[in-house]
Design a protein around this motif. Structure first.
Motif, PDB file in Angstrom:
ATOM      1  N   UNK B 276       0.880  -1.404   0.541  1.00  0.00           N
ATOM      2  CA  UNK B 276       0.156  -0.252  -0.286  1.00  0.00           C
ATOM      3  C   UNK B 276       1.030   1.067  -0.102  1.00  0.00           C
ATOM      4  N   UNK B 277       2.181   1.046   0.905  1.00  0.00           N
ATOM      5  CA  UNK B 277       3.100   2.194   0.592  1.00  0.00           C
ATOM      6  C   UNK B 277       3.544   2.911  -0.743  1.00  0.00           C
ATOM      7  N   UNK B 278       3.591   2.175  -1.590  1.00  0.00           N
ATOM      8  CA  UNK B 278       4.231   2.280  -2.964  1.00  0.00           C
ATOM      9  C   UNK B 278       2.566   1.881  -3.629  1.00  0.00           C
ATOM     10  N   UNK B 279       1.221   2.676  -3.360  1.00  0.00           N
ATOM     11  CA  UNK B 279       0.062   3.188  -3.613  1.00  0.00           C
ATOM     12  C   UNK B 279       0.460   3.614  -5.405  1.00  0.00           C
ATOM     13  N   UNK B 280       1.034   4.681  -5.124  1.00  0.00           N
ATOM     14  CA  UNK B 280       1.721   5.155  -6.540  1.00  0.00           C
ATOM     15  C   UNK B 280       1.810   4.233  -7.640  1.00  0.00           C
ATOM     16  N   UNK B 281       2.463   3.378  -7.705  1.00  0.00           N
ATOM     17  CA  UNK B 281       2.496   2.000  -8.895  1.00  0.00           C
ATOM     18  C   UNK B 281       1.831   1.557  -9.210  1.00  0.00           C
ATOM     19  N   UNK B 282       0.359   1.259  -8.147  1.00  0.00           N
ATOM     20  CA  UNK B 282      -1.023   0.483  -8.352  1.00  0.00           C
ATOM     21  C   UNK B 282      -1.950   1.945  -8.913  1.00  0.00           C
ATOM     22  N   UNK B 283      -1.496   1.600 -10.656  1.00  0.00           N
ATOM     23  CA  UNK B 283      -2.386   2.314 -11.134  1.00  0.00           C
ATOM     24  C   UNK B 283      -3.877   2.726 -10.580  1.00  0.00           C
ATOM     25  N   UNK B 389      -0.271  13.831 -12.096  1.00  0.00           N
ATOM     26  CA  UNK B 389       1.015  13.505 -12.324  1.00  0.00           C
ATOM     27  C   UNK B 389       0.644  11.657 -12.243  1.00  0.00           C
ATOM     28  N   UNK B 390      -0.772  11.604 -12.364  1.00  0.00           N
ATOM     29  CA  UNK B 390      -0.556   9.575 -12.574  1.00  0.00           C
ATOM     30  C   UNK B 390      -0.907   9.556 -13.624  1.00  0.00           C
ATOM     31  N   UNK B 391      -0.381   7.645 -13.665  1.00  0.00           N
ATOM     32  CA  UNK B 391      -1.245   6.911 -15.011  1.00  0.00           C
ATOM     33  C   UNK B 391      -2.160   6.228 -15.191  1.00  0.00           C
ATOM     34  N   UNK B 392      -2.605   5.991 -16.124  1.00  0.00           N
ATOM     35  CA  UNK B 392      -4.014   5.420 -16.000  1.00  0.00           C
ATOM     36  C   UNK B 392      -3.845   4.725 -17.346  1.00  0.00           C
ATOM     37  N   UNK B 393      -4.127   3.381 -17.677  1.00  0.00           N
ATOM     38  CA  UNK B 393      -4.037   2.725 -18.500  1.00  0.00           C
ATOM     39  C   UNK B 393      -5.676   3.093 -19.561  1.00  0.00           C
ATOM     40  N   UNK B 396      -6.569   0.442 -24.592  1.00  0.00           N
ATOM     41  CA  UNK B 396      -5.094  -0.318 -25.506  1.00  0.00           C
ATOM     42  C   UNK B 396      -4.271  -1.510 -24.360  1.00  0.00           C
ATOM     43  N   UNK B 397      -4.728  -0.787 -22.950  1.00  0.00           N
ATOM     44  CA  UNK B 397      -4.538  -1.061 -21.570  1.00  0.00           C
ATOM     45  C   UNK B 397      -2.618  -0.726 -20.936  1.00  0.00           C
ATOM     46  N   UNK B 398      -2.405   0.253 -22.115  1.00  0.00           N
ATOM     47  CA  UNK B 398      -1.156   0.692 -21.791  1.00  0.00           C
ATOM     48  C   UNK B 398      -1.040   2.603 -20.764  1.00  0.00           C
TER      49      UNK B 398
END
Lengths: 379, 545
Positions: B276-283, B389-393, B396-398
């Motif tokens: 959970x601490x690395x939740x920034x990577x869990x998009x 600064x957030x990433x989102x799929x 197409x998945x990427x």
């Protein structure tokens, strides 16, 4: 197995599938040595003759205050239900033009409607992602509205099309923007089967239309924004029986040929196509004669076959309604050129069960009923 | 049987009401029934100058000597010709003029069942004018932009209470979302575990060379901070499998109570907390996941009743995926720019609004059903400021920067043919999260904002956050202006604070008011008539206005 390894294997499998697909396509091209029209013409068949008096607009059904999106005939007794942007379903008596029911919908954004085999119920669906069933004989409530008798929820996207299984009052199939089709049991409101979705052989984009085979009601075909049509067996939900490629744009409409061995499709690529159900071959392309301006070629919104299959009625986004001679792939007539034809896009059309009348619905808020006139036999 | 009445009238006066031309009352209309002198006839009656004026405004060709036949829905044709030319009262401006001149117009909805013309009183505003005042607003934005929060806030503020079904639906949604969040965490955990072990193995290889004595230790140690015990691993595998098969809703929320203790245990497990601490990577893990997982036991119980805060924090509005809409009426006078009126006898006018929220999931390019919303008065587009600064799929998945995806969606909607004349209001949401973030993560991580170079904050009075906010607003405004020649209305908010929602709606109503005033060339036409020298004409005007 690690995530990276799985990804690699997935990529390799996808490449193999694409390769196989390409090889299949090439093999199919080799086998398709002729199409229906070439064959018919080479055997001396001549185009059917059609004039402006052969199909006459005998009724105009006025009453909707918004664009008409969908219509359906009863299996007998000549009644029509239509759905419109004004949030109402209207049930018409086609012979007298009288409105027998006007149903106010909770969700005004309706896209499809269908009559039950008994003619006692109607179903509709749209942006509410649900299919609502109304019993026409129910008591109206305090506001004069017919209450919903059942609501089928579960889709994760809009309901684009619905059709009752022939002769089954309690079963209904819907197609949806969530890329699936679903077979419902109306009495319990549960999904019996889901066609597509997370299974790999399902559609990969919104499903826009469906048609159940009247000759064999275990089979139905669906058309989608992924430019394919897929054939499904109701008893086997896990995979599509066959996928039909060929269109270059969204497949807006699919309809089985009367004998149940073939089906027609209409698409955003402005063509209609005839596919053979069992072999998967594209038997014929019906493309509009070359237009002056290539910019805004009208798309096919809806199709229906005449009772013998010789005629294919196709409604277009510019108000044209072509009557195609399916055998020789020529346009026999354009109902859109008649003076009393629609002034806007034709959004839906349907043939009555005895084939004697065609009803078209349009964005000009009206429905029109066309009948074979004079001496012209119903074909 | 053909019948002739077009309007119910009092002899010598202008028409009072339109009733069906099929009504069998009294016989044929007399040509001089209205004392008209225009030599234009409708259903046998010579019409008055005022009516002629209205016909002209409605673009009806009516030279002298024309005989029209008008049907009860307003469609007209030249008598005997059987070609419907059009509908007289089709345009809103025509109906508006008719009502101002106290001329009748046909009712809009003809369900066909009631054909009684016994209802008199045409002095009331006709029905469709009333309908015209229902202002439809379309609310949309990417997942996480706050559009559903805004909808729910509006419901709390202006709408009726959530019904029992709605509460139940939300409860089920919250419960099944819990498992969704958990599955995202568990998948993340597996991935981090794989990576950590891989790294360890690599280090172990190097370690082999320099410290051969530790070889056996390293080889046996296949655990790391992300590892969980066998029993939890079993549950994790099962849950991830059903999610992968798409069967999550087959099991949950039905099995919620049964698995609640496991959920609690997993959430408290150090491995999951590390993940959970690395939740920034869990998009795909939303910000609210922690809020609900903390109360997992409470949420999972049968007696759970979502609090208002729970409702606002929950993702989505219902467990169905369709659109949701809300109707409410607001006083026109509670707007920002209206001065207080001194007249106490003036009834406050209300405007009806319909707020429609659609799921952004179906809004891909060339979206087919958006055209059903061509009659809306404004599009309310929500963007979360903290998405920069957030990433989102993508479909197409990427992965892609979420702000860029918002921008793409915005462009799609603005370019849609149905919204060519529709005003857009941009709500830039989550300003509070944005404020906290901007000092730590520069705005330039988003490539659209790469040219952001603020003046050093301590030289100006403005905070970095407010600087950045204006920068983003201008970026959107410029984009909008480049796509169509209109002005974009932008408003800042924090959707979880109800007062900002109320302010946002006041702002939106101002926007609608400005848009209405823009369309007022109808009144310009009326101005012309004030200057006519026709005595009869101005008599009517003085009478009615």
């Amino acid at each position: 197995m690690s995530v990276a390894e799985l990804k690699e294997r997935h990529a390799a499998a996808t490449a193999t599938v694409n390769d196989l697909r390409e090889r299949l396509k090439q093999k199919r091209q080799l086998l398709l040595d002729t199409d229906v029209a070439s064959y018919a013409l080479s055997h001396g068949r001549t185009p059917i003759s059609f004039s402006s008096t052969d199909l006459v607009c005998c009724r105009t059904l006025r009453g909707h205050t918004g664009k008409v999106y969908s219509l359906d005939w009863t299996p007998e007794r000549n009644r029509i239900v239509s759905a419109s942007q004004d949030g109402r379903l209207i049930v018409w008596n086609a012979l007298t033009s009288q409105k027998t029911h006007a149903i106010k919908l909770h969700c005004a954004w309706v896209m499809t409607c269908a009559f039950a085999p008994s003619g006692q119920s109607v179903a509709c669906g749209g942006l509410d992602s649900a299919c609502s069933i109304f019993n026409l004989n129910s008591q109206v409530d305090r506001d004069g509205n017919i209450p919903i008798s059942r609501i089928l929820t579960g889709h994760k996207g809009y309901v684009s099309s619905c059709q009752y299984v022939p002769d089954q009052e309690t079963r209904l199939i819907t197609s949806s923007g969530d890329q699936t089709c679903v077979l419902w049991d109306i009495t319990t409101g549960q999904r019996i089967s889901v066609f597509g979705g997370d299974f790999p052989s399902g559609h990969t984009a919104d499903v826009l239309s469906l048609s159940i085979n009247s000759a064999n009601s275990n089979m139905f075909v669906s058309g989608s924004c992924d430019a394919t049509a897929r054939l499904w067996d109701i008893r086997i939900a896990s995979r599509a029986v066959r996928t039909y490629h060929g269109h270059e744009g969204d497949v807006n409409t699919v309809k089985f040929f009367p004998d149940g061995q073939r089906f027609g499709t209409g698409s955003d690529d402005t063509t209609c196509r005839l596919f053979d159900m069992r072999t998967g071959h594209q038997l014929q392309v019906y493309s509009r004669p070359h237009e002056n301006n290539d910019n805004d070629v009208p798309t096919v919104t809806s199709i229906a076959f005449s009772i013998s299959g010789r005629l294919l009625f196709a409604g277009y986004s510019n108000g044209d309604c072509y009557v195609w001679d399916t055998l020789v792939a020529e346009v026999a007539f354009n109902l859109g050129t008649l003076q009393n034809s629609h002034e806007g896009r034709i959004s839906c059309l349907g043939l009555s069960s005895d084939g004697s009348a065609l009803c078209t619905g349009s964005w000009d808020k009206n429905l029109r009923i066309w009948a074979f006139g004079g001496h012209r036999m119903v074909i | 049987m053909f019948l002739y009445y077009f309007v119910y009238w009092q002899e010598g006066e202008k028409p009072d009401q339109i009733i069906s031309s099929k009504l069998n009352v009294g016989g044929k209309l007399q040509p001089d029934a209205s004392n008209g002198n225009t030599q234009v006839f409708i259903n046998g009656r010579e019409i008055t100058k005022l009516e002629l004026r209205v016909l002209k405004l409605a673009n009806v060709q009516c030279p002298r000597g024309t005989h029209f036949w008008v049907y009860d829905d307003g469609s007209y044709e030249e008598e005997g010709q059987n070609i419907i030319r059009g509908k007289i009262w089709e345009k809103a401006s025509t109906r508006l003029i008719c009502s101002l001149f106290s001329l009748p117009t046909p009712p809009e909805n003809t369900p066909g069942l009631r054909e009684d013309a016994s209802a008199p009183s045409s002095r009331l505003i006709p029905e469709y004018l009333e309908q015209k005042r229902v202002q439809k607003l379309l609310l949309l934005g990417l997942e996480g932009s706050g559009s559903s929060t805004i909808f729910k806030q509006a419901k709390f503020l202006y709408g009726s209470k959530f019904s029992a079904e709605e509460m139940q639906s939300m409860k089920l949604m919250i419960q099944s979302n819990l498992y969704k969040y958990l599955s995202i965490l568990l998948e993340g955990r597996e991935q981090f575990e794989d990576e950590a072990l891989e790294e360890k193995r690599n280090r172990g290889l190097y370690a082999d060379e320099s410290h051969p004595s530790e070889e056996s230790e390293v080889k046996e140690d296949c655990s790391c901070i992300y590892s969980i015990n066998q029993r939890l691993k079993h549950f994790s595998d099962w849950l991830l499998e059903i999610v992968a098969m798409g069967d999550l809703d087959a099991f949950f929320p039905a099995a919620t109570r049964e698995y609640a203790p496991v959920v609690e245990e997993i959430w408290r497990d150090p491995a999951i907390q590390e993940t959970y601490k690395r939740r920034n990577e869990l998009h795909s893990l939303p910000n609210v996941a922690g809020y609900f997982l903390d109360k997992a036991i409470e949420v999972s119980s049968n007696e759970y009743e979502p609090t208002e805060k729970d409702i606002l924090y929950a993702e989505g509005v219902t467990d169905c995926h369709g659109l949701v809409f809300l109707e409410f009426s607001l006083d026109d006078q509670s707007m920002i720019s209206d001065p207080p009126t001194g007249r106490f006898d003036c009834p406050s006018s209300q405007t009806k609004y319909q707020l429609i929220r659609v799921d952004s999931k179906g809004l891909n390019e060339g979206c087919r059903w958006l055209e059903m919303f061509e009659d809306i008065r404004a599009v309310i587009f929500c963007v979360s400021l903290s998405d920069y600064d957030q990433m989102w799929p993508r479909d197409s998945g990427d992965l892609c920067n979420k702000m860029i995806l918002s921008k793409a969606l915005f462009e799609n909607i603005v370019n849609h043919p149905s919204f060519q004349d529709t005003p857009f209001v941009l709500l830039l949401n989550k300003y509070d999260t944005f404020e906290e973030k901007i000092d730590k993560i520069p705005l330039t991580v988003c490539e659209w904002f790469s040219d952001f170079s603020p003046v050093k904050p301590h030289h100006t009075n403005q905070s970095l956050a407010s600087h950045a906010y204006y920068f983003i607003a201008v970026k959107f405004k410029d984009l909008y202006a480049s796509l169509c020649d209109r002005k974009l209305f932008v408003f800042q908010m924090k959707a979880l604070e109800r007062s900002t929602i109320d302010d946002a709606f006041k702002y939106i109503r101002e926007v609608l008011k400005w848009d209405d005033m823009k369309d007022d060339n109808v009144f310009a036409v009326l101005d012309e008539s004030f200057y006519t020298t026709d005595a009869t004409y101005s008599n009517y005007l003085r009478q009615d206005l």
